[in-house]
Design a protein around this motif. Structure first.
Motif, PDB file in Angstrom:
ATOM      1  N   ASN A 133       0.826  -1.209   0.000  1.00  0.00           N
ATOM      2  CA  ASN A 133       0.000   0.000   0.000  1.00  0.00           C
ATOM      3  C   ASN A 133       0.862   1.262   0.000  1.00  0.00           C
ATOM      4  N   LYS A 134       1.939   1.212  -0.787  1.00  0.00           N
ATOM      5  CA  LYS A 134       2.861   2.339  -0.915  1.00  0.00           C
ATOM      6  C   LYS A 134       2.872   2.815  -2.362  1.00  0.00           C
ATOM      7  N   PRO A 135       3.184   4.085  -2.567  1.00  0.00           N
ATOM      8  CA  PRO A 135       3.172   4.611  -3.939  1.00  0.00           C
ATOM      9  C   PRO A 135       4.386   4.144  -4.749  1.00  0.00           C
ATOM     10  N   PHE A 136       4.178   4.118  -6.031  1.00  0.00           N
ATOM     11  CA  PHE A 136       5.219   3.848  -7.018  1.00  0.00           C
ATOM     12  C   PHE A 136       5.750   5.225  -7.407  1.00  0.00           C
ATOM     13  N   SER A 137       7.050   5.443  -7.368  1.00  0.00           N
ATOM     14  CA  SER A 137       7.603   6.791  -7.583  1.00  0.00           C
ATOM     15  C   SER A 137       7.275   7.343  -8.968  1.00  0.00           C
ATOM     16  N   ASP A 138       7.264   8.653  -9.059  1.00  0.00           N
ATOM     17  CA  ASP A 138       7.016   9.328 -10.339  1.00  0.00           C
ATOM     18  C   ASP A 138       8.086   8.954 -11.356  1.00  0.00           C
ATOM     19  N   PHE A 139       9.355   8.896 -10.905  1.00  0.00           N
ATOM     20  CA  PHE A 139      10.430   8.526 -11.818  1.00  0.00           C
ATOM     21  C   PHE A 139      10.202   7.128 -12.378  1.00  0.00           C
ATOM     22  N   ASP A 140       9.894   6.159 -11.506  1.00  0.00           N
ATOM     23  CA  ASP A 140       9.677   4.786 -11.955  1.00  0.00           C
ATOM     24  C   ASP A 140       8.463   4.694 -12.870  1.00  0.00           C
ATOM     25  N   THR A 141       7.416   5.451 -12.581  1.00  0.00           N
ATOM     26  CA  THR A 141       6.219   5.459 -13.430  1.00  0.00           C
ATOM     27  C   THR A 141       6.554   5.979 -14.824  1.00  0.00           C
ATOM     28  N   ARG A 142       7.274   7.113 -14.876  1.00  0.00           N
ATOM     29  CA  ARG A 142       7.667   7.682 -16.174  1.00  0.00           C
ATOM     30  C   ARG A 142       8.590   6.741 -16.935  1.00  0.00           C
ATOM     31  N   LEU A 143       9.548   6.158 -16.221  1.00  0.00           N
ATOM     32  CA  LEU A 143      10.490   5.245 -16.858  1.00  0.00           C
ATOM     33  C   LEU A 143       9.762   4.035 -17.444  1.00  0.00           C
ATOM     34  N   LEU A 144       8.870   3.443 -16.664  1.00  0.00           N
ATOM     35  CA  LEU A 144       8.118   2.286 -17.157  1.00  0.00           C
ATOM     36  C   LEU A 144       7.264   2.667 -18.356  1.00  0.00           C
ATOM     37  N   LYS A 145       6.620   3.807 -18.288  1.00  0.00           N
ATOM     38  CA  LYS A 145       5.797   4.260 -19.415  1.00  0.00           C
ATOM     39  C   LYS A 145       6.657   4.482 -20.665  1.00  0.00           C
ATOM     40  N   ASN A 146       7.809   5.130 -20.500  1.00  0.00           N
ATOM     41  CA  ASN A 146       8.696   5.385 -21.642  1.00  0.00           C
ATOM     42  C   ASN A 146       9.231   4.089 -22.243  1.00  0.00           C
ATOM     43  N   LEU A 147       9.656   3.173 -21.387  1.00  0.00           N
ATOM     44  CA  LEU A 147      10.208   1.908 -21.888  1.00  0.00           C
ATOM     45  C   LEU A 147       9.160   1.083 -22.620  1.00  0.00           C
ATOM     46  N   THR A 148       7.971   1.008 -22.059  1.00  0.00           N
ATOM     47  CA  THR A 148       6.930   0.227 -22.735  1.00  0.00           C
ATOM     48  C   THR A 148       6.500   0.904 -24.034  1.00  0.00           C
ATOM     49  N   SER A 149       6.534   2.220 -24.049  1.00  0.00           N
ATOM     50  CA  SER A 149       6.213   2.947 -25.275  1.00  0.00           C
ATOM     51  C   SER A 149       7.264   2.673 -26.352  1.00  0.00           C
ATOM     52  N   LEU A 150       8.545   2.690 -25.971  1.00  0.00           N
ATOM     53  CA  LEU A 150       9.614   2.407 -26.925  1.00  0.00           C
ATOM     54  C   LEU A 150       9.498   0.987 -27.469  1.00  0.00           C
ATOM     55  N   LEU A 151       9.224   0.051 -26.578  1.00  0.00           N
ATOM     56  CA  LEU A 151       9.043  -1.345 -26.989  1.00  0.00           C
ATOM     57  C   LEU A 151       7.857  -1.465 -27.933  1.00  0.00           C
ATOM     58  N   CYS A 152       6.780  -0.806 -27.581  1.00  0.00           N
ATOM     59  CA  CYS A 152       5.571  -0.851 -28.405  1.00  0.00           C
ATOM     60  C   CYS A 152       5.835  -0.268 -29.797  1.00  0.00           C
TER      61      CYS A 152
END
Length: 172
Positions: free
Chosen positions: A125-144
């Motif tokens: 029940n803890k937040p996922f950091s903004d950096f990790d969220t952006r990084l995951l979004k960017n990486l999945t976007s690049l892969l996509c």
């Protein structure tokens, strides 16, 4: 290796098409440059073009995967183990180094690591950091984006296509 009509990935993971070769003088005399246009909108203005020196293209650009390479890569995803837990500052540096290396297997490992970490944070029940969220979004976007071009399918169909091959969902 690269020529007019080729598609390539830059160091930031954006995909471009080489549309021309021109001699340009950017302050050190005339030299041949590839003219690149982005294959996806990214954060560029309409009509954006960039220039890459022909003699440095090999070090500044990477070729896209072939279909066979992409299938082989995606088939390895289920066996990839997430990277060991490290602190946020070390993780940021390590992940940025992996991304700039362009090693797609390591990039997939980072995606798996971030997905596992996000799930772990949810359970606590803890937040996922903004950096990790952006990084995951960017990486999945690049892969996509790359898989969309490699397999010639619309980007919105890539997540389900990849899930069928991998047996797991890699996108947010």
């Amino acid at each position: 290796m690269f020529g007019i009509g080729s598609q390539a990935i830059d160091k930031r993971g954006r995909i471009f098409k080489i549309v021309a070769q021109e001699d340009k003088d950017f302050g050190s005399g005339l030299s041949p440059y590839f003219v690149l246009t982005p294959c996806f909108a990214y954060d560029f203005t309409p009509g954006y073009q960039c220039y890459i020196p022909v003699d440095k293209a090999e070090s500044l650009l990477r070729p896209l995967l072939t279909k066979e390479e992409a299938m082989a890569l995606l088939s390895q995803v289920p066996s990839l183990t997430p990277l060991s837990t490290i602190g946020p500052h070390e993780r940021k540096t390590q992940f940025q180094n992996i991304i700039s290396s362009g090693n797609r297997l390591d990039i997939l490992r980072v995606i798996r690591t971030l997905l596992a970490y996000r799930e772990e944070r949810r359970k606590l029940n803890k937040p996922f950091s903004d950096f990790d969220t952006r990084l995951l979004k960017n990486l999945t976007s690049l892969l996509c984006d790359e898989m969309s071009i490699v397999f010639d399918i619309p980007t919105e169909e890539v997540p389900s296509f990849v899930e069928k091959i991998c047996g797991m969902y890699l996108f947010i």
